[in-house]
Scaffold this active site. Structure first.
Site, mmCIF file in Angstrom:
data_model
loop_
_atom_site.group_PDB
_atom_site.id
_atom_site.type_symbol
_atom_site.label_atom_id
_atom_site.label_comp_id
_atom_site.label_asym_id
_atom_site.label_seq_id
_atom_site.Cartn_x
_atom_site.Cartn_y
_atom_site.Cartn_z
ATOM 1 N N PRO A 77 0.793 -1.229 0.000
ATOM 2 C CA PRO A 77 0.000 0.000 0.000
ATOM 3 C C PRO A 77 0.830 1.286 0.000
ATOM 4 C CG PRO A 77 -0.045 -1.047 2.162
ATOM 5 C CD PRO A 77 0.583 -2.030 1.215
ATOM 6 N N ASN A 78 0.312 2.254 -0.701
ATOM 7 C CA ASN A 78 0.864 3.612 -0.800
ATOM 8 C C ASN A 78 2.115 3.702 -1.672
ATOM 9 O OD1 ASN A 78 -1.096 4.866 0.980
ATOM 10 N ND2 ASN A 78 -0.075 3.754 2.631
ATOM 11 N N GLU B 31 11.901 -10.178 1.457
ATOM 12 C CA GLU B 31 11.217 -8.947 1.873
ATOM 13 C C GLU B 31 12.111 -7.752 1.559
ATOM 14 O OE1 GLU B 31 9.069 -8.978 5.593
ATOM 15 O OE2 GLU B 31 9.889 -7.016 6.128
ATOM 16 N N ARG C 277 14.147 4.399 11.558
ATOM 17 C CA ARG C 277 12.983 5.290 11.516
ATOM 18 C C ARG C 277 12.177 5.166 12.813
ATOM 19 N NH1 ARG C 277 9.884 4.547 6.043
ATOM 20 N NH2 ARG C 277 8.905 6.463 6.850
ATOM 21 N N HIS D 18 12.535 -3.365 1.617
ATOM 22 C CA HIS D 18 12.096 -2.021 2.001
ATOM 23 C C HIS D 18 13.001 -0.999 1.336
ATOM 24 C CE1 HIS D 18 9.245 -3.634 4.790
ATOM 25 N NE2 HIS D 18 10.194 -4.449 5.217
ATOM 26 N N THR E 156 13.411 2.067 2.433
ATOM 27 C CA THR E 156 14.116 2.791 3.497
ATOM 28 C C THR E 156 14.702 1.807 4.509
ATOM 29 O OG1 THR E 156 12.092 2.931 4.832
ATOM 30 C CG2 THR E 156 12.528 4.753 3.298
ATOM 31 N N HIS F 178 4.254 -4.421 9.346
ATOM 32 C CA HIS F 178 4.347 -4.242 10.789
ATOM 33 C C HIS F 178 3.201 -4.877 11.585
ATOM 34 C CE1 HIS F 178 7.451 -1.686 9.292
ATOM 35 N NE2 HIS F 178 6.592 -0.853 8.735
ATOM 36 N N ARG G 15 8.377 0.715 12.983
ATOM 37 C CA ARG G 15 8.802 0.169 11.691
ATOM 38 C C ARG G 15 9.902 -0.889 11.829
ATOM 39 N NH1 ARG G 15 6.232 3.537 7.978
ATOM 40 N NH2 ARG G 15 5.983 5.645 8.756
ATOM 41 N N TYR H 48 11.350 8.803 0.731
ATOM 42 C CA TYR H 48 11.316 7.705 -0.251
ATOM 43 C C TYR H 48 11.994 8.039 -1.580
ATOM 44 C CZ TYR H 48 8.117 5.547 3.020
ATOM 45 O OH TYR H 48 7.580 4.986 4.148
ATOM 46 N N ARG I 166 5.181 10.880 -2.791
ATOM 47 C CA ARG I 166 4.978 10.545 -1.380
ATOM 48 C C ARG I 166 6.253 10.821 -0.586
ATOM 49 N NH1 ARG I 166 4.815 4.401 1.090
ATOM 50 N NH2 ARG I 166 4.358 5.027 3.239
ATOM 51 N N ASN J 54 7.451 -6.041 -1.074
ATOM 52 C CA ASN J 54 7.550 -4.913 -0.147
ATOM 53 C C ASN J 54 6.155 -4.745 0.453
ATOM 54 O OD1 ASN J 54 7.685 -2.550 1.249
ATOM 55 N ND2 ASN J 54 8.730 -1.386 -0.354
ATOM 56 N N ALA K 284 3.382 -0.784 4.879
ATOM 57 C CA ALA K 284 2.944 -0.721 6.285
ATOM 58 C C ALA K 284 2.404 -2.061 6.784
ATOM 59 C CB ALA K 284 1.893 0.371 6.458
ATOM 60 N N ASP L 120 0.806 -15.259 7.082
ATOM 61 C CA ASP L 120 0.288 -16.624 6.907
ATOM 62 C C ASP L 120 0.247 -17.009 5.428
ATOM 63 O OD1 ASP L 120 0.018 -16.923 9.612
ATOM 64 O OD2 ASP L 120 -2.167 -16.703 9.652
HETATM 65 C C1 DQA Z 1 8.413 0.722 3.483
HETATM 66 C C2 DQA Z 1 8.604 0.982 4.974
HETATM 67 C C3 DQA Z 1 7.268 0.881 5.708
HETATM 68 O O1 DQA Z 1 7.448 1.138 7.099
HETATM 69 C C4 DQA Z 1 6.292 1.901 5.158
HETATM 70 O O2 DQA Z 1 5.028 1.765 5.792
HETATM 71 C C5 DQA Z 1 6.170 1.861 3.680
HETATM 72 C C6 DQA Z 1 7.360 1.627 2.874
HETATM 73 C C7 DQA Z 1 9.722 0.932 2.685
HETATM 74 O O3 DQA Z 1 9.778 0.445 1.567
HETATM 75 O O4 DQA Z 1 10.650 1.584 3.161
HETATM 76 O O5 DQA Z 1 5.099 2.123 3.127
HETATM 77 O O6 DQA Z 1 8.035 -0.638 3.315
#
Ligand code: DQA
Length: 144
Positions: free
Chosen positions: A9-10, A97, A106, A99, A101, A79, A110, A22, A17, A73, A76, A86
């Protein structure tokens, strides 16, 4: 070798953003970079982005029959999303996995991932390059 890259998401808002966090690369820029690396590694890659947890779970279920490995990725969802954890465990494909950042540098919430424990490994903190490093690691793992 078939690999699925899932953006959570996002991440569709990358580019605008919180660019100080980012960066300014858009998701399309990142996907183009992923495709270039995949081509060099001779991997067939598909990238998807979903804002809802259920859509990612459905994507993972479909991937069970069609892919060799997954880069995710979870954004959010990392977390707190136990259904995602699952689903990764249930599908049982090698999963990395990612990320953008360094989640450990942070806000404290996170630093905790509920999904990392069912992934082969985690790559965080290298910007868009995190995805490329993950693809290389996954290709290496699948060829071993
Ligand atoms: C993220 C880190 C997460 O904490 C955050 O909610 C994101 C992006 C990252 O790629 O750094 O949306 O997964």
């Amino acid at each position: 070798m078939n690999v699925l890259v899932i953006h959570g998401p996002n991440l569709d808002l990358l580019g605008t953003r919180e660019p100080h966090v980012y960066g300014t690369a858009t998701l399309a820029d990142i996907d183009a970079r992923i495709r270039r690396v995949a081509e060099a590694l001779k991997i067939d890659v598909r990238t998807v982005q979903h804002n809802s947890e259920g859509a990612i779970v459905d994507e993972l279920h479909r991937a069970a029959a069609t892919v060799d490995g997954i880069v995710v990725n979870p954004a959010a969802f990392t977390h707190y999303a136990y259904a995602l954890r699952d689903a990764i465990a249930a599908v049982g494909k090698p999963t990395i996995e990612v990320h953008i950042t360094n989640v450990h540098a942070r806000e404290p919430f996170r630093a905790h991932s509920v999904t990392a424990g069912v992934c082969h490994g985690t790559i965080a903190g290298f910007g868009a390059e995190s995805y490329c490093l993950a693809l290389r690691a996954l290709a290496d793992l699948l060829r071993r």
